[in-house]
Design a protein around this motif. Structure first.
Motif, PDB file in Angstrom:
ATOM      1  N   PRO A 179     106.636  31.299  22.811  1.00  0.00           N
ATOM      2  CA  PRO A 179     105.928  29.816  22.669  1.00  0.00           C
ATOM      3  C   PRO A 179     105.206  29.450  24.349  1.00  0.00           C
ATOM      4  N   LEU A 180     104.719  30.419  24.833  1.00  0.00           N
ATOM      5  CA  LEU A 180     104.156  29.855  26.218  1.00  0.00           C
ATOM      6  C   LEU A 180     102.669  29.690  25.958  1.00  0.00           C
ATOM      7  N   LEU A 181     102.103  28.938  26.955  1.00  0.00           N
ATOM      8  CA  LEU A 181     100.687  28.478  26.828  1.00  0.00           C
ATOM      9  C   LEU A 181      99.852  29.549  26.996  1.00  0.00           C
ATOM     10  N   THR A 182      99.923  30.621  27.906  1.00  0.00           N
ATOM     11  CA  THR A 182      99.054  31.682  27.977  1.00  0.00           C
ATOM     12  C   THR A 182      99.245  32.538  26.894  1.00  0.00           C
ATOM     13  N   THR A 183     100.355  32.738  26.151  1.00  0.00           N
ATOM     14  CA  THR A 183     100.332  33.659  25.011  1.00  0.00           C
ATOM     15  C   THR A 183      99.656  32.989  23.780  1.00  0.00           C
ATOM     16  N   SER A 184      99.915  31.503  23.746  1.00  0.00           N
ATOM     17  CA  SER A 184      99.118  30.939  22.872  1.00  0.00           C
ATOM     18  C   SER A 184      97.688  31.034  22.891  1.00  0.00           C
ATOM     19  N   ALA A 185      97.073  30.904  24.029  1.00  0.00           N
ATOM     20  CA  ALA A 185      95.636  31.299  24.199  1.00  0.00           C
ATOM     21  C   ALA A 185      95.249  32.529  23.733  1.00  0.00           C
ATOM     22  N   ALA A 186      96.111  33.470  24.336  1.00  0.00           N
ATOM     23  CA  ALA A 186      95.762  34.935  23.902  1.00  0.00           C
ATOM     24  C   ALA A 186      95.698  35.115  22.411  1.00  0.00           C
ATOM     25  N   VAL A 187      96.716  34.559  21.685  1.00  0.00           N
ATOM     26  CA  VAL A 187      96.773  34.428  20.233  1.00  0.00           C
ATOM     27  C   VAL A 187      95.606  34.045  19.530  1.00  0.00           C
ATOM     28  N   CYS A 188      94.833  32.754  20.217  1.00  0.00           N
ATOM     29  CA  CYS A 188      94.007  32.295  19.468  1.00  0.00           C
ATOM     30  C   CYS A 188      92.657  33.408  19.729  1.00  0.00           C
ATOM     31  N   LEU A 189      92.657  33.857  20.798  1.00  0.00           N
ATOM     32  CA  LEU A 189      91.416  35.096  21.039  1.00  0.00           C
ATOM     33  C   LEU A 189      91.700  35.945  20.113  1.00  0.00           C
ATOM     34  N   ALA A 190      92.844  36.573  19.935  1.00  0.00           N
ATOM     35  CA  ALA A 190      93.202  37.526  18.934  1.00  0.00           C
ATOM     36  C   ALA A 190      92.719  37.310  17.465  1.00  0.00           C
ATOM     37  N   LEU A 191      93.178  35.975  17.222  1.00  0.00           N
ATOM     38  CA  LEU A 191      92.655  35.583  15.556  1.00  0.00           C
ATOM     39  C   LEU A 191      91.223  35.742  15.316  1.00  0.00           C
ATOM     40  N   TYR A 192      90.459  35.411  16.366  1.00  0.00           N
ATOM     41  CA  TYR A 192      89.217  35.228  16.245  1.00  0.00           C
ATOM     42  C   TYR A 192      88.575  36.734  16.185  1.00  0.00           C
ATOM     43  N   GLY A 193      89.470  37.676  17.023  1.00  0.00           N
ATOM     44  CA  GLY A 193      88.816  39.076  16.896  1.00  0.00           C
ATOM     45  C   GLY A 193      89.292  39.722  15.812  1.00  0.00           C
TER      46      GLY A 193
END
Length: 464
Positions: A179-193
């Motif tokens: 639960p890091l901030l950078t990983t959460s932002a990456a997860v949001c991008l991947a979800l859209y992908g």
């Protein structure tokens, strides 16, 4: 046979991801000081030399303590100078006690958690002695919650929900595992992908369309960005992406098997348009891109607000410790140290009758008389010895960096030249390497998508 092999491989990837996410989950540890961990000891029997001896015995190095501080700046013409009670050398001692002066405070460079843990156990065995640290582990709920909300938005707008839900599940599990901030932002991008992937799933030319630059930027580019911060985070993110794609394959195979066995209808719909003719971005889906941007902005805001917004627990037993703060300053800071350094260095050049030293401002000068022969007569002139400016301050900072002992001033310089200090029980934060830059890059991706489709193309429904 080919279907069976694919089923085994995808199932193995999914179960491996679940295992690793559960058994190698991490919780960020908060720190009051950047690059340092605080140890506080309350004791009626143990002394500071005893505590330092235990720290050294257990392998703790470069401990910043009161007893190992020296005079950081010395004038070679006047190495010994009288210090009054308000002098920086005296007030800096407040950094080594808590607010009530009942606990000794030590500072250890990061990376010594195991050694410090052993030391705390030994210290706690001393009679009438207790010890603790500022390294509190509390689960940061806010950033994973943002990921969950955005995942729900993607599922809500998705046409093929049976494919997107399994993929989103693994990405959300990854955000909960790390639960890091950078990983959460990456997860949001991947979800859209993966939202875009489900639109073209099962169509002709899928393999060529799935490597669209838009999908690669959202799903694969975060691997490189996370690698800048933590190679382990990049590795687990790659595993999450692989598990999400495997979950989509599994869901598709199970659905086809179910249709073959239980659906008796002779009519089987065929997707006419190939994947290359399906627009990855449509006007009605603009809300998803905006939601993606808002989600990453929210995560970025959390990074500035600090972990106090994310952590739901707070150690109330921890005394009020010296810490960097953004408000009122009750402890000396680098400005006080710089003023003291100026007065210390210029002391030999001032007259004994001069008034008490004041806080210097840019442009202040110290001059010395210079005598020369002018036509057989002695002439006196003034020569500037020191000027209080950026050059002087940088020379002092360089001297601090070269100090051969664990100086408090080194630790203060690590926090920043304009940071203020006071006693606090909160204010702890967990930082990530290149975290701010990575979050900014993540924000630029949805902004770039919007700019391309709104400003450049002036239309919607055009695939990259």
């Amino acid at each position: 046979m080919r279907q069976l092999k694919l089923l085994i491989v995808t199932s193995a990837i999914c179960f491996s991801a679940l295992f690793l996410f559960v058994f190698f989950r991490t919780v960020p540890v908060s720190r009051i000081w950047k690059g340092y961990q605080v140890l506080y000891v309350t004791s009626k029997t143990a002394s500071e030399p005893q505590i330092l001896s235990l720290l050294e015995k257990n392998g703790c190095k470069n401990v910043v303590s009161r007893s190992n501080q020296r005079i950081p700046i010395v004038s070679k013409f006047s190495p010994v100078q009288v210090q009054d009670a308000r002098s920086y050398l005296n007030t800096r001692n407040n950094f080594f006690t808590d607010e009530t002066n009942s606990a000794m405070v030590f500072y250890l460079p990061d990376g010594q958690d195991t050694e410090l843990s052993r030391t705390i156990k030994e210290i706690s065995n001393i009679q009438n002695t207790s010890a603790g640290t500022d390294g509190t582990a509390a689960f940061p709920w806010l950033s994973p919650i943002i990921c969950i909300i955005f995942a729900l938005v993607c599922v809500l707008f998705a046409k093929n929900k049976t494919l997107l839900i399994p993929a989103a599940m693994f990405m959300v599990l990854f955000s909960l595992s790390r639960p890091l901030l950078t990983t959460s932002a990456a997860v949001c991008l991947a979800l859209y992908g993966f939202f875009m992937v489900q639109k073209i799933w099962g169509r002709r030319n899928f393999s060529s369309a799935v490597v669209s630059p838009l999908i690669i930027v959202c799903v694969l580019l975060p691997i490189l960005m996370l690698f800048m911060s933590s190679p382990l985070s990049a590795l687990f993110y790659t595993l999450a992406v692989a598990a999400s794609f495997s979950a989509m394959l599994l869901a598709d195979m199970l659905k086809n098997r179910y249709d073959e066995r239980y659906v008796r209808s002779r009519f089987k719909p065929v997707l006419i348009r190939s994947a290359s003719f399906i627009p990855l971005i449509e006007r009605k889906e603009l809300k998803i891109i905006l939601s993606l941007f808002v989600a990453i902005v929210a995560i970025f805001a959390v990074s500035f607000a600090g972990s106090s917004l994310q952590n739901v627990s707070l150690d109330t037993s921890q005394p009020a410790l010296p810490a960097p703060v953004s408000g009122k300053s009750d402890l000396p800071d680098m400005d006080d140290f710089m003023a003291w350094s100026w007065n210390t260095i210029t002391f030999p050049y001032r007259r004994m009758t001069d008034s008490a030293p004041q806080i210097p401002v840019d442009g202040d000068r110290v001059s010395i008389p210079v005598f020369s022969d002018a036509g057989g007569k002695i002439a006196e002139s003034e020569q500037t010895a020191f000027v209080y400016n950026s050059t002087f301050r940088n020379s002092v900072y360089d001297s601090v960096k070269d100090l051969p002992y664990p100086a408090l001033e080194k630790m203060m310089l690590r926090q920043g030249k304009d940071v203020r200090y006071s006693y606090t029980k909160g204010g702890a934060s967990s930082s990530e390497r290149w975290g701010t830059m990575i979050l900014i890059l993540c924000m630029l991706i949805p902004m770039g998508i919007l700019a391309y489709f709104v400003l450049i193309k002036r239309s919607y429904g055009i695939s990259l």
